[in-house]
Design a protein around this motif. Sequence first.
Motif, PDB file in Angstrom:
ATOM      1  N   LYS A 213     -48.211 -23.058  -1.609  1.00  8.75           N
ATOM      2  CA  LYS A 213     -47.536 -22.303  -2.656  1.00  8.75           C
ATOM      3  C   LYS A 213     -48.020 -20.854  -2.597  1.00  8.75           C
ATOM      4  O   LYS A 213     -49.175 -20.597  -2.287  1.00  8.75           O
ATOM      5  CB  LYS A 213     -47.853 -22.885  -4.034  1.00  8.75           C
ATOM      6  N   LEU A 214     -47.138 -19.940  -2.918  1.00  6.28           N
ATOM      7  CA  LEU A 214     -47.561 -18.549  -2.989  1.00  6.28           C
ATOM      8  C   LEU A 214     -48.649 -18.377  -4.049  1.00  6.28           C
ATOM      9  O   LEU A 214     -49.537 -17.539  -3.897  1.00  6.28           O
ATOM     10  CB  LEU A 214     -46.363 -17.650  -3.313  1.00  6.28           C
ATOM     11  N   ASP A 215     -48.605 -19.171  -5.085  1.00  7.65           N
ATOM     12  CA  ASP A 215     -49.655 -19.113  -6.111  1.00  7.65           C
ATOM     13  C   ASP A 215     -51.029 -19.417  -5.536  1.00  7.65           C
ATOM     14  O   ASP A 215     -52.045 -18.951  -6.047  1.00  7.65           O
ATOM     15  CB  ASP A 215     -49.359 -20.115  -7.238  1.00  7.65           C
ATOM     16  N   ASP A 216     -51.078 -20.216  -4.448  1.00  6.66           N
ATOM     17  CA  ASP A 216     -52.361 -20.635  -3.874  1.00  6.66           C
ATOM     18  C   ASP A 216     -52.973 -19.588  -2.954  1.00  6.66           C
ATOM     19  O   ASP A 216     -54.102 -19.761  -2.492  1.00  6.66           O
ATOM     20  CB  ASP A 216     -52.197 -21.947  -3.093  1.00  6.66           C
ATOM     21  N   ILE A 217     -52.243 -18.527  -2.659  1.00  6.49           N
ATOM     22  CA  ILE A 217     -52.834 -17.499  -1.793  1.00  6.49           C
ATOM     23  C   ILE A 217     -53.077 -16.196  -2.555  1.00  6.49           C
ATOM     24  O   ILE A 217     -53.256 -15.139  -1.970  1.00  6.49           O
ATOM     25  CB  ILE A 217     -51.982 -17.237  -0.534  1.00  6.49           C
ATOM     26  N   LEU A 218     -53.122 -16.297  -3.870  1.00  9.55           N
ATOM     27  CA  LEU A 218     -53.368 -15.114  -4.694  1.00  9.55           C
ATOM     28  C   LEU A 218     -54.670 -14.423  -4.337  1.00  9.55           C
ATOM     29  O   LEU A 218     -54.771 -13.197  -4.355  1.00  9.55           O
ATOM     30  CB  LEU A 218     -53.387 -15.503  -6.179  1.00  9.55           C
ATOM     31  N   THR A 219     -55.698 -15.239  -4.029  1.00 11.28           N
ATOM     32  CA  THR A 219     -57.014 -14.646  -3.747  1.00 11.28           C
ATOM     33  C   THR A 219     -57.010 -13.818  -2.469  1.00 11.28           C
ATOM     34  O   THR A 219     -57.931 -13.035  -2.242  1.00 11.28           O
ATOM     35  CB  THR A 219     -58.078 -15.749  -3.613  1.00 11.28           C
ATOM     36  N   LYS A 220     -55.990 -13.986  -1.627  1.00  6.53           N
ATOM     37  CA  LYS A 220     -55.921 -13.234  -0.373  1.00  6.53           C
ATOM     38  C   LYS A 220     -55.257 -11.867  -0.555  1.00  6.53           C
ATOM     39  O   LYS A 220     -55.194 -11.079   0.365  1.00  6.53           O
ATOM     40  CB  LYS A 220     -55.144 -14.044   0.678  1.00  6.53           C
ATOM     41  N   PHE A 221     -54.740 -11.612  -1.753  1.00  7.69           N
ATOM     42  CA  PHE A 221     -54.040 -10.367  -2.008  1.00  7.69           C
ATOM     43  C   PHE A 221     -54.886  -9.439  -2.862  1.00  7.69           C
ATOM     44  O   PHE A 221     -55.549  -9.861  -3.796  1.00  7.69           O
ATOM     45  CB  PHE A 221     -52.710 -10.633  -2.720  1.00  7.69           C
ATOM     46  N   GLY A 222     -54.813  -8.158  -2.543  1.00  9.89           N
ATOM     47  CA  GLY A 222     -55.502  -7.167  -3.339  1.00  9.89           C
ATOM     48  C   GLY A 222     -54.573  -6.588  -4.395  1.00  9.89           C
ATOM     49  O   GLY A 222     -53.455  -7.068  -4.593  1.00  9.89           O
ATOM     50  N   PRO A 223     -54.991  -5.529  -5.046  1.00 12.26           N
ATOM     51  CA  PRO A 223     -54.187  -4.917  -6.116  1.00 12.26           C
ATOM     52  C   PRO A 223     -53.041  -4.040  -5.609  1.00 12.26           C
ATOM     53  O   PRO A 223     -52.327  -3.436  -6.388  1.00 12.26           O
ATOM     54  CB  PRO A 223     -55.224  -4.057  -6.854  1.00 12.26           C
ATOM     55  N   LYS A 224     -52.851  -3.964  -4.298  1.00  8.60           N
ATOM     56  CA  LYS A 224     -51.824  -3.087  -3.721  1.00  8.60           C
ATOM     57  C   LYS A 224     -50.418  -3.501  -4.166  1.00  8.60           C
ATOM     58  O   LYS A 224     -50.160  -4.675  -4.409  1.00  8.60           O
ATOM     59  CB  LYS A 224     -51.880  -3.152  -2.193  1.00  8.60           C
ATOM     60  N   PRO A 225     -49.491  -2.549  -4.234  1.00  9.49           N
ATOM     61  CA  PRO A 225     -48.077  -2.922  -4.378  1.00  9.49           C
ATOM     62  C   PRO A 225     -47.586  -3.555  -3.076  1.00  9.49           C
ATOM     63  O   PRO A 225     -48.089  -3.224  -1.997  1.00  9.49           O
ATOM     64  CB  PRO A 225     -47.386  -1.586  -4.651  1.00  9.49           C
ATOM     65  N   PHE A 226     -46.606  -4.455  -3.185  1.00 12.69           N
ATOM     66  CA  PHE A 226     -46.121  -5.175  -2.012  1.00 12.69           C
ATOM     67  C   PHE A 226     -44.622  -5.040  -1.837  1.00 12.69           C
ATOM     68  O   PHE A 226     -43.860  -4.987  -2.807  1.00 12.69           O
ATOM     69  CB  PHE A 226     -46.462  -6.671  -2.127  1.00 12.69           C
ATOM     70  N   PHE A 227     -44.229  -4.969  -0.576  1.00 12.07           N
ATOM     71  CA  PHE A 227     -42.842  -5.174  -0.169  1.00 12.07           C
ATOM     72  C   PHE A 227     -42.814  -6.567   0.447  1.00 12.07           C
ATOM     73  O   PHE A 227     -43.595  -6.869   1.332  1.00 12.07           O
ATOM     74  CB  PHE A 227     -42.413  -4.130   0.867  1.00 12.07           C
ATOM     75  N   MET A 228     -41.920  -7.409  -0.031  1.00 17.39           N
ATOM     76  CA  MET A 228     -41.888  -8.810   0.385  1.00 17.39           C
ATOM     77  C   MET A 228     -40.588  -9.112   1.130  1.00 17.39           C
ATOM     78  O   MET A 228     -39.503  -8.757   0.667  1.00 17.39           O
ATOM     79  CB  MET A 228     -41.998  -9.692  -0.864  1.00 17.39           C
ATOM     80  N   LYS A 229     -40.709  -9.707   2.294  1.00 13.46           N
ATOM     81  CA  LYS A 229     -39.529 -10.141   3.054  1.00 13.46           C
ATOM     82  C   LYS A 229     -39.508 -11.662   3.096  1.00 13.46           C
ATOM     83  O   LYS A 229     -40.520 -12.296   3.412  1.00 13.46           O
ATOM     84  CB  LYS A 229     -39.575  -9.587   4.472  1.00 13.46           C
TER      85      LYS A 229
END
Length: 316
Positions: A213-229
């Motif tokens: 789940k995308l919820d399960d990889i939250l810890t891998k993301f920083g506070p940056k804004p994201f462009f998602m494809k």
Amino acid sequence: MFGLRSIVNLKGFIGFIVCSTMLLCIYISIYANGREQYLQTTLRTQPRLFNIAVNANSYLSKCKRATLRVPGGSQAPICVYNASEDIWVSGDIIKHQSWEWKNVVTVWKLMKPVKDMAFLDLGCNIGAFTIPMAKLGRRVIAVDANKENLKMLATSLHLGGLDENVTIFLNGVSNETKYVHLVPSTSNVGGTKIEHSDIQSPVDIANSIITIKLDDILTKFGPKPFFMKMDIEGHEAMALRGAVTFFKDIDVRYILMEWMHYKDTKDKKEGSFISDFLAKNSFIPCRISDKNELVMEDAYSSWPNDILWIKKSIKL
């Protein structure tokens, strides 16, 4: 003949063997169950990191090299399939040095002014979007369930000196963690889909395919804004169902999404979920070419095959 002492010693020896066997069986059972529980727990909470250096070194001699155009006038090396195996993505790159060039340029132009914007590539394939965004100097998180695609991408990044800019995960994306298998599409590697697997606890974990789940990889993301494809062959709704917390906590500003799977269909359940979910999270559907807003009522008739969801605060 055995004496009394011999008989006693024999009984003791047999007893020792029996007890040892029982203890060994208990240990194996506990170890096996414990290992399985550990693996299950690990798979639930941790995306599977794909080692770029190791896989690039092992695949280097197999790489069929081509050149990928990058916005801004530069280029980068890329590993491709034979055109007969992959008529669309690899075929176009071999012929035209690009895949979905106009979309790549759009993403590039939207990301470039925002200096810390990162790129999340769900269904990265062989890297037609990942490589240009890494070339832009941005942090890229690339996710794909096809290990061969990722070996090729890792090698391309190594050849182009872009290793440090990209993190790769070998996973499918879904609303739950589960084991799946790949369903290839004839002559179109990009059309590969994932289906539920009956094998729920494979012995060879390294070769299994697991969705997260995308919820399960939250810890891998920083506070940056994201462009998602998102280009995950009709699994977009399933992925979004596992991204409730993700969209609350991550600053996603744009979503480039393939819409062709939801057009001209009698079953509008999945498409309606996507549009409702993203609207509730303050995204507006837009045409990629001119950023003009699309009408929700036209979603199943005149929407283009690819659409751009723009965060309302950005659009306004």
